[in-house]
Design a protein around this motif. Structure first.
Motif, mmCIF file in Angstrom:
data_model
loop_
_atom_site.group_PDB
_atom_site.id
_atom_site.type_symbol
_atom_site.label_atom_id
_atom_site.label_comp_id
_atom_site.label_asym_id
_atom_site.label_seq_id
_atom_site.Cartn_x
_atom_site.Cartn_y
_atom_site.Cartn_z
ATOM 1 N N LEU A 39 1.357 -27.412 -51.913
ATOM 2 C CA LEU A 39 1.950 -28.490 -52.710
ATOM 3 C C LEU A 39 1.762 -29.852 -52.050
ATOM 4 C CD1 LEU A 39 5.234 -26.780 -53.900
ATOM 5 C CD2 LEU A 39 3.389 -27.623 -55.355
ATOM 6 N N SER A 59 -0.433 -32.896 -53.583
ATOM 7 C CA SER A 59 0.156 -34.226 -53.742
ATOM 8 C C SER A 59 -0.738 -35.294 -53.138
ATOM 9 C CB SER A 59 1.536 -34.260 -53.093
ATOM 10 O OG SER A 59 2.077 -35.549 -53.150
ATOM 11 N N TRP A 98 -3.325 -39.622 -61.200
ATOM 12 C CA TRP A 98 -2.001 -39.790 -60.592
ATOM 13 C C TRP A 98 -1.183 -40.775 -61.399
ATOM 14 C CZ3 TRP A 98 0.475 -36.974 -57.276
ATOM 15 C CH2 TRP A 98 1.589 -37.481 -56.616
ATOM 16 N N SER A 106 3.797 -37.427 -60.192
ATOM 17 C CA SER A 106 4.452 -37.582 -58.899
ATOM 18 C C SER A 106 5.839 -36.934 -58.915
ATOM 19 C CB SER A 106 4.580 -39.066 -58.560
ATOM 20 O OG SER A 106 5.349 -39.260 -57.411
ATOM 21 N N ILE A 147 5.541 -33.014 -58.990
ATOM 22 C CA ILE A 147 5.163 -32.433 -57.698
ATOM 23 C C ILE A 147 6.303 -32.574 -56.699
ATOM 24 C CG2 ILE A 147 3.610 -32.672 -55.731
ATOM 25 C CD1 ILE A 147 1.360 -33.128 -57.683
#
Length: 88
Positions: free
Chosen positions: A43, A47, A56, A61, A64
């Protein structure tokens, strides 16, 4: 919109808790610890990689980060468990 997000979060949390309890029942703590740490690493890597891409955005954001935060708490629990295990 907010109520549907909270409902989804609650359902996801319940399902995660159920799967963790089931996993603990059938597999030892050591194996689950390794799986948890690997998931956290994946993860965090996702990210970092996605934050440099054109896909993105704030929503991605948040999604995640919502997955990373419980994994960080689990990682802290694993570390505390291992320290207690060593000190005994």
């Amino acid at each position: 919109m907010l109520s549907s997000m909270l409902s989804t979060l609650s359902t996801t949390s319940t399902l995660s808790t159920t799967s963790v309890v089931t996993t603990f029942a059938s597999v030892g703590v050591a194996e689950v610890s390794v799986i948890g740490v690997v998931c956290l690493i994946l993860l965090l890597a996702a990210s970092e990689i996605l934050s440099a891409s054109k896909y993105w955005n704030r929503r991605l954001s948040t999604m995640i980060n919502m997955a990373i935060l419980p994994m960080l708490v689990a990682f802290a629990g694993i570390v505390v468990f291992r320290i207690v295990e060593i000190l005994r």
